[in-house]
Design a protein around this motif. Structure first.
Motif, PDB file in Angstrom:
ATOM      1  N   ALA A  60       0.950  -1.287   0.073  1.00 31.65           N
ATOM      2  CA  ALA A  60       0.110  -0.012  -0.096  1.00 31.65           C
ATOM      3  C   ALA A  60       0.675   1.197  -0.092  1.00 31.65           C
ATOM      4  CB  ALA A  60      -1.015   0.034   0.983  1.00 31.65           C
ATOM      5  N   TYR A  61       1.930   1.278   0.799  1.00 35.47           N
ATOM      6  CA  TYR A  61       2.870   2.441   0.834  1.00 35.47           C
ATOM      7  C   TYR A  61       3.388   2.607  -0.588  1.00 35.47           C
ATOM      8  CZ  TYR A  61       6.838   5.112   1.847  1.00 35.47           C
ATOM      9  OH  TYR A  61       7.899   6.331   1.790  1.00 35.47           O
ATOM     10  N   TRP A  62       3.992   1.337  -1.114  1.00 33.55           N
ATOM     11  CA  TRP A  62       4.481   1.558  -2.663  1.00 33.55           C
ATOM     12  C   TRP A  62       3.337   2.162  -3.771  1.00 33.55           C
ATOM     13  CZ3 TRP A  62       8.999   1.634  -5.113  1.00 33.55           C
ATOM     14  CH2 TRP A  62       8.921   1.551  -6.376  1.00 33.55           C
ATOM     15  N   GLU A  63       2.191   1.659  -3.439  1.00 36.39           N
ATOM     16  CA  GLU A  63       1.423   2.104  -4.391  1.00 36.39           C
ATOM     17  C   GLU A  63       0.981   3.603  -4.220  1.00 36.39           C
ATOM     18  OE1 GLU A  63      -2.063  -0.360  -3.750  1.00 36.39           O
ATOM     19  OE2 GLU A  63      -1.152  -1.919  -5.038  1.00 36.39           O
ATOM     20  N   GLU A  64       1.281   4.316  -3.278  1.00 40.19           N
ATOM     21  CA  GLU A  64       1.029   5.618  -2.787  1.00 40.19           C
ATOM     22  C   GLU A  64       2.132   6.377  -3.045  1.00 40.19           C
ATOM     23  OE1 GLU A  64      -0.915   8.459   0.999  1.00 40.19           O
ATOM     24  OE2 GLU A  64      -0.721   6.157   0.743  1.00 40.19           O
ATOM     25  N   HIS A  65       3.200   6.051  -2.637  1.00 42.54           N
ATOM     26  CA  HIS A  65       4.648   6.781  -2.605  1.00 42.54           C
ATOM     27  C   HIS A  65       5.598   6.329  -3.388  1.00 42.54           C
ATOM     28  CE1 HIS A  65       2.633   9.063   0.838  1.00 42.54           C
ATOM     29  NE2 HIS A  65       2.776   7.820   1.345  1.00 42.54           N
ATOM     30  N   GLY A  66       5.531   5.094  -4.038  1.00 43.10           N
ATOM     31  CA  GLY A  66       6.553   4.320  -4.842  1.00 43.10           C
ATOM     32  C   GLY A  66       7.419   5.315  -5.850  1.00 43.10           C
ATOM     33  N   GLU A  67       6.406   5.936  -6.761  1.00 44.91           N
ATOM     34  CA  GLU A  67       6.714   6.809  -8.124  1.00 44.91           C
ATOM     35  C   GLU A  67       7.630   7.916  -7.240  1.00 44.91           C
ATOM     36  OE1 GLU A  67       4.019   7.760 -10.724  1.00 44.91           O
ATOM     37  OE2 GLU A  67       3.667   5.519 -11.348  1.00 44.91           O
ATOM     38  N   GLU A  68       6.906   8.578  -6.182  1.00 44.26           N
ATOM     39  CA  GLU A  68       7.659   9.868  -5.703  1.00 44.26           C
ATOM     40  C   GLU A  68       9.123   9.251  -4.891  1.00 44.26           C
ATOM     41  OE1 GLU A  68       6.766  12.446  -1.675  1.00 44.26           O
ATOM     42  OE2 GLU A  68       5.101  11.484  -2.655  1.00 44.26           O
ATOM     43  N   ASP A  69       9.143   8.266  -4.254  1.00 35.23           N
ATOM     44  CA  ASP A  69      10.419   7.796  -3.788  1.00 35.23           C
ATOM     45  C   ASP A  69      11.591   7.662  -4.844  1.00 35.23           C
ATOM     46  OD1 ASP A  69       9.186   8.149  -1.141  1.00 35.23           O
ATOM     47  OD2 ASP A  69       9.013   5.884  -0.810  1.00 35.23           O
ATOM     48  N   MET A  70      11.203   6.869  -6.019  1.00 36.45           N
ATOM     49  CA  MET A  70      11.969   7.013  -7.120  1.00 36.45           C
ATOM     50  C   MET A  70      12.361   8.150  -7.702  1.00 36.45           C
ATOM     51  SD  MET A  70      11.563   4.584 -10.526  1.00 36.45           S
ATOM     52  CE  MET A  70      11.518   2.893  -9.533  1.00 36.45           C
ATOM     53  N   ALA A  71      11.345   8.836  -7.729  1.00 40.52           N
ATOM     54  CA  ALA A  71      11.935  10.349  -8.453  1.00 40.52           C
ATOM     55  C   ALA A  71      12.962  11.131  -7.673  1.00 40.52           C
ATOM     56  CB  ALA A  71      10.528  11.110  -8.706  1.00 40.52           C
ATOM     57  N   GLN A  72      12.472  10.908  -6.375  1.00 46.20           N
ATOM     58  CA  GLN A  72      13.462  11.574  -5.222  1.00 46.20           C
ATOM     59  C   GLN A  72      14.813  10.987  -5.225  1.00 46.20           C
ATOM     60  OE1 GLN A  72      12.603  14.299  -3.540  1.00 46.20           O
ATOM     61  NE2 GLN A  72      15.075  14.410  -3.075  1.00 46.20           N
ATOM     62  N   CYS A  73      14.803   9.467  -5.388  1.00 50.91           N
ATOM     63  CA  CYS A  73      16.191   8.987  -5.569  1.00 50.91           C
ATOM     64  C   CYS A  73      16.935   9.428  -6.590  1.00 50.91           C
ATOM     65  CB  CYS A  73      15.804   7.334  -5.568  1.00 50.91           C
ATOM     66  SG  CYS A  73      17.382   6.420  -5.424  1.00 50.91           S
ATOM     67  N   GLY A  94      16.179   0.090  -9.718  1.00 49.41           N
ATOM     68  CA  GLY A  94      15.777  -1.287  -9.318  1.00 49.41           C
ATOM     69  C   GLY A  94      14.847  -1.264  -8.256  1.00 49.41           C
ATOM     70  N   MET A  95      14.360   0.041  -7.730  1.00 54.77           N
ATOM     71  CA  MET A  95      13.465   0.083  -6.912  1.00 54.77           C
ATOM     72  C   MET A  95      12.039  -0.393  -7.643  1.00 54.77           C
ATOM     73  SD  MET A  95      14.211   3.964  -5.359  1.00 54.77           S
ATOM     74  CE  MET A  95      12.819   3.795  -4.106  1.00 54.77           C
ATOM     75  N   THR A  96      11.272  -1.528  -6.865  1.00 53.96           N
ATOM     76  CA  THR A  96      10.189  -2.231  -7.447  1.00 53.96           C
ATOM     77  C   THR A  96       9.117  -2.292  -6.067  1.00 53.96           C
ATOM     78  OG1 THR A  96      10.928  -4.356  -7.162  1.00 53.96           O
ATOM     79  CG2 THR A  96      11.350  -3.324  -9.077  1.00 53.96           C
ATOM     80  N   ALA A  97       7.891  -2.515  -6.767  1.00 58.05           N
ATOM     81  CA  ALA A  97       6.939  -3.027  -5.825  1.00 58.05           C
ATOM     82  C   ALA A  97       7.449  -4.082  -4.875  1.00 58.05           C
ATOM     83  CB  ALA A  97       5.591  -3.228  -6.394  1.00 58.05           C
ATOM     84  N   PRO A  98       6.834  -4.219  -3.699  1.00 62.16           N
ATOM     85  CA  PRO A  98       7.433  -5.258  -2.803  1.00 62.16           C
ATOM     86  C   PRO A  98       6.480  -6.624  -3.241  1.00 62.16           C
ATOM     87  CG  PRO A  98       5.862  -4.046  -1.625  1.00 62.16           C
ATOM     88  CD  PRO A  98       6.420  -3.164  -2.787  1.00 62.16           C
ATOM     89  N   GLU A  99       7.181  -7.813  -3.106  1.00 64.69           N
ATOM     90  CA  GLU A  99       6.820  -9.060  -3.297  1.00 64.69           C
ATOM     91  C   GLU A  99       6.291  -9.841  -2.553  1.00 64.69           C
ATOM     92  OE1 GLU A  99       8.903 -10.841  -6.587  1.00 64.69           O
ATOM     93  OE2 GLU A  99       9.433  -9.143  -7.769  1.00 64.69           O
ATOM     94  N   ARG A 100       5.409 -10.874  -2.672  1.00 68.24           N
ATOM     95  CA  ARG A 100       4.956 -11.520  -1.433  1.00 68.24           C
ATOM     96  C   ARG A 100       5.724 -12.771  -1.049  1.00 68.24           C
ATOM     97  NH1 ARG A 100       2.254 -16.266  -0.427  1.00 68.24           N
ATOM     98  NH2 ARG A 100       0.691 -16.404   1.468  1.00 68.24           N
ATOM     99  N   GLU A 101       6.785 -13.262  -1.991  1.00 72.08           N
ATOM    100  CA  GLU A 101       7.489 -14.096  -1.531  1.00 72.08           C
ATOM    101  C   GLU A 101       8.807 -13.483  -0.679  1.00 72.08           C
ATOM    102  OE1 GLU A 101       8.324 -13.420  -6.043  1.00 72.08           O
ATOM    103  OE2 GLU A 101       6.497 -13.855  -4.487  1.00 72.08           O
ATOM    104  N   TRP A 102       8.790 -11.989  -0.531  1.00 67.92           N
ATOM    105  CA  TRP A 102       9.808 -11.614   0.310  1.00 67.92           C
ATOM    106  C   TRP A 102       9.447 -11.595   1.839  1.00 67.92           C
ATOM    107  CZ3 TRP A 102      10.426  -6.149  -2.692  1.00 67.92           C
ATOM    108  CH2 TRP A 102      11.006  -6.325  -3.910  1.00 67.92           C
TER     109      TRP A 102
END
Length: 329
Positions: A60-73, A94-102
């Motif tokens: 949920a955090y990635w879906e809301e802030h993922g693109e913003e965090d990548m742009a800042q990085c 390499g920043m991607t959405a979390p996967e369940r197997e992690w």
């Protein structure tokens, strides 16, 4: 020679320490199975629920802030590159959405865990058979029994050959039983947890070859142990040399990683696993400081096979020469 061998085999199994050491090797096999059982356990319901919650929160955090965090990085990466005047890679792409197997642990299949279990069992087995060979020969020399035996059979090389042969032949049953226990037990455990489905004909063939290499290693370990018993004349002396040699080789490999291909431990692993890998640290220094990374190197089975066979032959021949030329036993 066969008469001497039969006599030596009876003498071998009459020694209490030999029998106890063999029982210890079998106990170590059960310890390996316990580790396999523990690592095959699925996650508990409570742990699984917690893992699912953490996964959902991070997703949920990635879906809301993922693109913003990548742009800042990427922005910070570009600013750092401009400041240093050279390319900088922070791995932002390499920043991607979390996967369940992690988050959700799944036990590894038998095809992946069985080689590790057999390798672990081979370590215990190698120590045990080396101790069997060493105590079989060293104890007879230190107690003076060898002098008495030479009065009945004065041909020293025949005595030497019969004792080493007895040690090598004598450890075969316990070696076979140890690897059989680990192999069969690992399969039963994996089958219980539904982890054995990936074992096909190719995997069982590889396992069979690995078992044969472990049995060969056990025979060579007994030969080396018995020869060292002749050389050092005391079981404690053999154990001391082995422990000190192991520590020294590990320290040298730690200080000079490129010596790994010439260390006994690395080559024994290469023999058991039909090739192995080792790592060296490569460091580079620039205006941003010193960066080090590990580089993987492959060690071929042929290299390890020659190393192990030559080492065994050298120790056995050296033991024969010393025993034949030594004036007093």
């Amino acid at each position: 020679m066969m008469r001497l061998l039969r006599v030596e085999l009876r003498r071998l199994f009459s020694r209490r320490l030999v029998v106890l050491t063999m029982l210890g090797a079998l106990a170590a096999s059960l310890l390996v199975l316990w580790a396999a059982w523990d690592s095959s356990q699925p996650m508990s319901d409570a742990d699984l629920t917690l893992a699912e919650e953490m996964y959902e929160q991070d997703l949920a955090y990635w879906e809301e802030h993922g693109e913003e965090d990548m742009a800042q990085c990427l922005e910070d990466e570009a600013a750092e590159a401009e400041r240093l005047g050279e390319d900088v890679d922070w791995g932002c792409e390499g920043m991607t959405a979390p996967e369940r197997e992690w988050y959700v642990f799944t036990a590894s299949p038998l095809a992946e865990t069985l080689p590790s279990s057999l390798s672990a069992a081979s370590t215990f087995l190698l120590f045990a058979v080396g101790l069997v060979g060493a105590t079989f020969t060293a104890a007879e020399i230190s107690t003076g029994a060898m002098s008495t035996w030479l009065s009945f059979e004065p041909r020293r090389l025949r005595v030497y050959a019969s004792k080493l042969s007895a040690a090598a032949v004598g450890v075969v049953p316990v070696a076979v039983l140890s690897v059989a226990v680990v192999t069969a037990g690992s399969w039963l455990i994996a089958d219980h947890f539904e982890l054995a489905s990936g074992m096909g004909a190719a995997q069982w063939t590889d396992t069979a070859w690995m078992v044969l290499r472990i049995l060969g290693l056990a025979v060579m370990g007994a030969l080396v142990g018995a020869a060292l018993g002749f050389l050092l004349r005391h079981t404690a002396g053999v154990l001391g040399v082995v422990v000190v040699g192991f520590i020294a080789s590990q320290m040298l490999q730690g200080l000079v990683p490129r010596t790994a291909p010439w260390m006994p431990v690395t080559n024994v692993d290469g023999w058991v696993r039909h090739g192995t890998t080792y790592y060296t640290e490569e460091c580079t220094t620039d205006t941003g400081g010193t960066m080090c990374e590990l580089t993987e190197h492959a060690l071929a089975f042929g290299h390890s096979a020659v190393y192990v066979l030559v080492l065994t032959a050298v120790v056995v021949v050296l033991g024969a020469v010393v025993f034949r030329r030594r004036d007093a036993v």
